[in-house]
Design a protein around this motif. Structure first.
Motif, PDB file in Angstrom:
ATOM      1  N   ASP A  62     -44.356  11.701  36.017  1.00 46.48           N
ATOM      2  CA  ASP A  62     -43.892  10.783  34.975  1.00 46.48           C
ATOM      3  C   ASP A  62     -44.371  11.251  33.610  1.00 46.48           C
ATOM      4  O   ASP A  62     -45.271  12.100  33.490  1.00 46.48           O
ATOM      5  CB  ASP A  62     -44.427   9.379  35.259  1.00 46.48           C
ATOM      6  CG  ASP A  62     -45.949   9.368  35.280  1.00 46.48           C
ATOM      7  OD1 ASP A  62     -46.554   9.005  34.260  1.00 46.48           O
ATOM      8  OD2 ASP A  62     -46.539   9.764  36.309  1.00 46.48           O
TER       9      ASP A  62
ATOM     10  N   GLN B 177     -32.854   4.032  34.948  1.00 47.91           N
ATOM     11  CA  GLN B 177     -33.686   5.115  35.457  1.00 47.91           C
ATOM     12  C   GLN B 177     -33.287   6.492  34.945  1.00 47.91           C
ATOM     13  O   GLN B 177     -34.062   7.439  35.077  1.00 47.91           O
ATOM     14  CB  GLN B 177     -33.659   5.117  36.990  1.00 47.91           C
ATOM     15  CG  GLN B 177     -34.243   3.858  37.602  1.00 47.91           C
ATOM     16  CD  GLN B 177     -34.237   3.898  39.120  1.00 47.91           C
ATOM     17  OE1 GLN B 177     -33.788   4.851  39.738  1.00 47.91           O
ATOM     18  NE2 GLN B 177     -34.764   2.835  39.730  1.00 47.91           N
TER      19      GLN B 177
ATOM     20  N   GLU C 105     -47.071   7.870  25.915  1.00 48.87           N
ATOM     21  CA  GLU C 105     -45.730   8.452  25.928  1.00 48.87           C
ATOM     22  C   GLU C 105     -45.216   8.754  24.529  1.00 48.87           C
ATOM     23  O   GLU C 105     -44.452   9.700  24.327  1.00 48.87           O
ATOM     24  CB  GLU C 105     -44.755   7.505  26.639  1.00 48.87           C
ATOM     25  CG  GLU C 105     -45.058   7.304  28.116  1.00 48.87           C
ATOM     26  CD  GLU C 105     -45.948   6.097  28.363  1.00 48.87           C
ATOM     27  OE1 GLU C 105     -45.819   5.493  29.435  1.00 48.87           O
ATOM     28  OE2 GLU C 105     -46.755   5.741  27.484  1.00 48.87           O
TER      29      GLU C 105
ATOM     30  N   ASP D 109     -37.445   2.738  29.676  1.00 51.61           N
ATOM     31  CA  ASP D 109     -38.517   3.598  30.192  1.00 51.61           C
ATOM     32  C   ASP D 109     -38.359   5.012  29.640  1.00 51.61           C
ATOM     33  O   ASP D 109     -37.262   5.585  29.680  1.00 51.61           O
ATOM     34  CB  ASP D 109     -38.444   3.614  31.722  1.00 51.61           C
ATOM     35  CG  ASP D 109     -39.645   4.267  32.383  1.00 51.61           C
ATOM     36  OD1 ASP D 109     -40.392   4.986  31.707  1.00 51.61           O
ATOM     37  OD2 ASP D 109     -39.819   4.049  33.605  1.00 51.61           O
ATOM     38  N   HIS D 110     -39.450   5.593  29.150  1.00 52.46           N
ATOM     39  CA  HIS D 110     -39.415   6.977  28.677  1.00 52.46           C
ATOM     40  C   HIS D 110     -38.952   7.932  29.771  1.00 52.46           C
ATOM     41  O   HIS D 110     -38.332   8.973  29.475  1.00 52.46           O
ATOM     42  CB  HIS D 110     -40.810   7.415  28.203  1.00 52.46           C
ATOM     43  CG  HIS D 110     -41.281   6.738  26.957  1.00 52.46           C
ATOM     44  ND1 HIS D 110     -41.740   5.451  26.947  1.00 52.46           N
ATOM     45  CD2 HIS D 110     -41.374   7.183  25.676  1.00 52.46           C
ATOM     46  CE1 HIS D 110     -42.096   5.120  25.713  1.00 52.46           C
ATOM     47  NE2 HIS D 110     -41.883   6.143  24.932  1.00 52.46           N
ATOM     48  N   ASN D 111     -39.222   7.600  31.020  1.00 51.26           N
ATOM     49  CA  ASN D 111     -38.833   8.482  32.118  1.00 51.26           C
ATOM     50  C   ASN D 111     -37.321   8.594  32.275  1.00 51.26           C
ATOM     51  O   ASN D 111     -36.828   9.534  32.906  1.00 51.26           O
ATOM     52  CB  ASN D 111     -39.448   7.992  33.427  1.00 51.26           C
ATOM     53  CG  ASN D 111     -40.963   8.132  33.436  1.00 51.26           C
ATOM     54  OD1 ASN D 111     -41.494   9.211  33.220  1.00 51.26           O
ATOM     55  ND2 ASN D 111     -41.656   7.022  33.658  1.00 51.26           N
TER      56      ASN D 111
ATOM     57  N   TYR E  78     -45.104   2.186  35.637  1.00 48.89           N
ATOM     58  CA  TYR E  78     -44.368   3.154  34.822  1.00 48.89           C
ATOM     59  C   TYR E  78     -44.821   4.585  35.101  1.00 48.89           C
ATOM     60  O   TYR E  78     -44.332   5.521  34.465  1.00 48.89           O
ATOM     61  CB  TYR E  78     -44.536   2.837  33.340  1.00 48.89           C
ATOM     62  CG  TYR E  78     -43.811   1.580  32.918  1.00 48.89           C
ATOM     63  CD1 TYR E  78     -42.439   1.588  32.733  1.00 48.89           C
ATOM     64  CD2 TYR E  78     -44.490   0.382  32.707  1.00 48.89           C
ATOM     65  CE1 TYR E  78     -41.757   0.442  32.358  1.00 48.89           C
ATOM     66  CE2 TYR E  78     -43.825  -0.767  32.335  1.00 48.89           C
ATOM     67  CZ  TYR E  78     -42.458  -0.732  32.159  1.00 48.89           C
ATOM     68  OH  TYR E  78     -41.786  -1.875  31.795  1.00 48.89           O
ATOM     69  N   THR E  79     -45.746   4.770  36.014  1.00 46.50           N
ATOM     70  CA  THR E  79     -46.241   6.101  36.352  1.00 46.50           C
ATOM     71  C   THR E  79     -45.907   6.421  37.809  1.00 46.50           C
ATOM     72  O   THR E  79     -45.409   5.573  38.548  1.00 46.50           O
ATOM     73  CB  THR E  79     -47.759   6.191  36.138  1.00 46.50           C
ATOM     74  OG1 THR E  79     -48.431   5.300  37.048  1.00 46.50           O
ATOM     75  CG2 THR E  79     -48.130   5.803  34.710  1.00 46.50           C
TER      76      THR E  79
ATOM     77  N   TYR F 287     -40.082   0.865  26.387  1.00 45.14           N
ATOM     78  CA  TYR F 287     -40.867  -0.131  27.108  1.00 45.14           C
ATOM     79  C   TYR F 287     -42.247  -0.348  26.505  1.00 45.14           C
ATOM     80  O   TYR F 287     -42.815  -1.438  26.590  1.00 45.14           O
ATOM     81  CB  TYR F 287     -41.006   0.270  28.589  1.00 45.14           C
ATOM     82  CG  TYR F 287     -42.276   1.019  28.907  1.00 45.14           C
ATOM     83  CD1 TYR F 287     -43.419   0.337  29.311  1.00 45.14           C
ATOM     84  CD2 TYR F 287     -42.362   2.404  28.761  1.00 45.14           C
ATOM     85  CE1 TYR F 287     -44.603   1.008  29.574  1.00 45.14           C
ATOM     86  CE2 TYR F 287     -43.532   3.079  29.026  1.00 45.14           C
ATOM     87  CZ  TYR F 287     -44.649   2.384  29.424  1.00 45.14           C
ATOM     88  OH  TYR F 287     -45.823   3.047  29.662  1.00 45.14           O
ATOM     89  N   ASP F 288     -42.837   0.710  25.889  1.00 48.95           N
ATOM     90  CA  ASP F 288     -44.227   0.615  25.433  1.00 48.95           C
ATOM     91  C   ASP F 288     -44.412  -0.291  24.228  1.00 48.95           C
ATOM     92  O   ASP F 288     -45.539  -0.633  23.862  1.00 48.95           O
ATOM     93  CB  ASP F 288     -44.798   2.004  25.141  1.00 48.95           C
ATOM     94  CG  ASP F 288     -44.062   2.747  24.031  1.00 48.95           C
ATOM     95  OD1 ASP F 288     -43.087   2.193  23.471  1.00 48.95           O
ATOM     96  OD2 ASP F 288     -44.460   3.887  23.733  1.00 48.95           O
TER      97      ASP F 288
ATOM     98  N   HIS G 199     -48.672  -2.260  34.298  1.00 46.95           N
ATOM     99  CA  HIS G 199     -48.308  -1.039  33.581  1.00 46.95           C
ATOM    100  C   HIS G 199     -48.328   0.187  34.489  1.00 46.95           C
ATOM    101  O   HIS G 199     -47.662   1.185  34.203  1.00 46.95           O
ATOM    102  CB  HIS G 199     -49.277  -0.805  32.424  1.00 46.95           C
ATOM    103  CG  HIS G 199     -49.070  -1.716  31.259  1.00 46.95           C
ATOM    104  ND1 HIS G 199     -49.670  -1.519  30.039  1.00 46.95           N
ATOM    105  CD2 HIS G 199     -48.333  -2.845  31.123  1.00 46.95           C
ATOM    106  CE1 HIS G 199     -49.317  -2.479  29.212  1.00 46.95           C
ATOM    107  NE2 HIS G 199     -48.512  -3.295  29.847  1.00 46.95           N
TER     108      HIS G 199
ATOM    109  N   THR H  11     -34.755  -2.518  31.488  1.00 47.54           N
ATOM    110  CA  THR H  11     -35.924  -2.194  32.300  1.00 47.54           C
ATOM    111  C   THR H  11     -35.557  -1.514  33.617  1.00 47.54           C
ATOM    112  O   THR H  11     -36.379  -0.793  34.189  1.00 47.54           O
ATOM    113  CB  THR H  11     -36.754  -3.455  32.596  1.00 47.54           C
ATOM    114  OG1 THR H  11     -35.907  -4.443  33.214  1.00 47.54           O
ATOM    115  CG2 THR H  11     -37.336  -4.041  31.312  1.00 47.54           C
TER     116      THR H  11
END
Length: 525
Positions: free
Chosen positions: A398, A87, A291, A112-114, A391-392, A140-141, A388, A84
């Protein structure tokens, strides 16, 4: 009046009971609230065996309930390395190089998709850090994963497949799998091969997790899965050996392709229960995640995706809901995109007046103005997860915001707009998608992050109601839960700060003085 088992005194009691909004002391007996009153009433409630607890000026509220969580299934979902905090790709590769091998596998969760920096999710980005080990990393989703080459080979995944639900084995231009597995059916091909903990370890990890949740003030959770057919037996065994620290209300899944026999089985499961858990409701999916490109949108996202529902035939979803509703079963539908939300609202509208307050929509990450008022008009409960929003990003750089575009990203997590439109709004964390800390849920509801920061926040009272009285309404338990009143469940939370008036930053770290679930003290601070 019989003597109380426990008397809580020395507190500011926010009852959320319109008949008596505030009090100074509460008496508990046999798992229920016996009396609510002032300090001078305490002597009348005591007997030889009564425990009197001075809360030292803390604020006592109805027990906090996480209205959307996955603690049972999540014990397996959150297996392996916690990603989590990752980055970027360099951090991801570094974490994988030192990750422990579980039965020869590298497992990870919460990615994280980012972290991919705008690149497509692809196994080539991680293979050199794995030393040839099969790897299964959950994003993460919870709706997508990245599998390494050896993991794909072990699962026999060599190219695209067709599924009964909207799922995808993502492949490159030459038809070779990239390792990106989207939605449950595709993920399960590789995920089902990963090592599972022994039953005793699974039980121990569940109790440890639930105890950690109780330490943040949680007294109960709406569990959005049944986590496998053995879960009732698992919970029964935990209660045979001891106690569940949280009250759990579980909703088994109904997936595309469900026939009459499957629906009958789901109906038959309703009401199955132990001392501190019960099956109540059914969980359905109308879409996936933004995402992952599987949120059902009125207009395609920036990749040209998102125009399909999770149920290939949305009419089949509506038929399933009608059957469940006719049997008196409450439904919970995952709907993130605007088209998904609209379809669920349209489905409930077709059920008539009897369906009011029996059906709810989860997530609702982007919704246009014309749908807000329909929640209250139809009696559809909104269930949302403020954490949530982390995550943005406020500048829409993002992956969630970029996929949707500025207009739809500008409608992010409209909790306050739904409340102002008259909707019942239940709040939760969606653990392990976001941390389970109840204080963080309350704080983030009052101070949304990222793309939602530009929107209007909930008041302190609205946030508290989202985890108490509105959570009780969402479960159809408003006659026994969600307020502090005689005859209600003795589910109580005491924080050293007042959750209504404390600042969000203060609330996020407020010490928890006491948590009580069903009259049992599950945490003392």
């Amino acid at each position: 009046m019989p003597a109380a088992d426990t008397v809580l005194t020395g507190a500011r009691v926010r009852t959320l009971d319109p008949g008596r909004p505030e009090a100074g002391a509460v008496a508990v007996r046999d798992g229920e609230i016996l009396a609510v009153g002032d300090e001078h009433d305490v002597r009348d409630w005591r007997g030889p065996g009564t425990e009197v607890i001075d809360l030292g000026g803390a604020t006592l509220t109805p027990g906090l309930t996480d209205a959307h969580s996955h603690p049972v299934w999540g014990v397996e979902m959150a297996a392996g390395t916690d990603l989590t905090a990752v980055q970027d790709l360099d951090q991801l590769r570094a974490a994988l190089r030192t990750a422990p091998r579980t039965g020869g596998w590298v497992l990870g969760w919460g990615l994280d998709h980012n972290a991919f920096g705008g690149r497509p999710v692809h196994r080539d980005l991680i293979e050199d850090a794995l030393g040839g080990a099969p790897a299964f990393l959950r994003l993460y989703d919870g709706h997508s994963a990245l599998a390494s080459g050896p993991a794909l080979a072990a699962a026999g995944i060599t190219g695209p497949r067709t599924f009964a639900q909207r799922s995808e084995i993502v492949c490159d231009a030459d038809g070779r799998p990239t390792g990106h597995l989207v939605e449950h059916a595709a993920m399960e091909l590789a995920g089902s091969l990963t090592p599972r903990p022994p039953a005793a370890e699974r039980r121990a990890r569940l109790v440890e997790l639930l105890s950690a949740m109780a330490a943040t003030g949680l007294t109960g959770a709406h569990v959005m899965d049944l986590g496998g057919g053995d879960v009732p037996a698992l919970l029964a065994t935990v209660e045979y050996e001891g106690h569940l620290p949280l009250r759990l209300r579980l909703a088994p899944w109904c997936m595309p392709g469900a026939d009459e026999d499957t629906l009958a089985e789901l109906i038959e499961l309703q009401g199955r229960a132990g001392r501190h858990w019960q099956v109540g409701g059914v969980k359905l999916f109308m879409d996936g995640s933004v995402e992952g490109g599987t949120a059902w949108l009125e207009h395609a996202d920036c990749h040209g995706q998102g125009t399909d529902a999770f149920w290939p035939d949305p009419r089949a979803y509506a038929r399933a809901v009608r059957v469940l509703d006719a049997a008196g079963v409450r439904t919970v539908t995952h709907a993130i995109g605007d088209a998904a939300v609209r379809h669920v609202l349209d489905t409930v509208a077709g059920l008539g007046e009897r369906a009011r307050m029996r059906h709810r929509i989860e997530h609702i990450e982007t919704v246009p103005d014309d749908q807000l008022k329909r929640f209250a008009e139809l009696g559809v409960i909104a269930s949302m997860q403020p954490p949530h929003t982390a995550y943005t990003r406020a500048d829409h750089t993002d992956e969630w915001s970029k996929r949707l575009g500025d207009e739809r990203a500008g409608r992010a997590w409209r909790c306050r707009d739904l409340r102002d439109a008259g909707a019942v709004l239940a709040l939760g964390s969606d653990w392990p998608i976001a941390h389970h800390d109840a204080r963080q849920v309350l704080a983030t509801a009052r101070s949304p992050r990222g793309a939602a920061a530009a929107g209007r926040a909930l008041t302190g009272l609205m946030a508290l109601e989202g985890m108490t009285s509105h959570a009780a309404l969402a479960a159809g338990e408003e006659a026994v839960a969600g307020r502090i009143a005689p005859g209600f469940r003795a589910d109580l939370t005491a924080l050293t700060l007042d959750p209504v008036t404390a600042t969000p930053d203060e609330l996020a770290e407020a010490p928890v003085r006491l948590t009580m679930s069903g009259g049992r003290i599950t945490h003392r601070g």
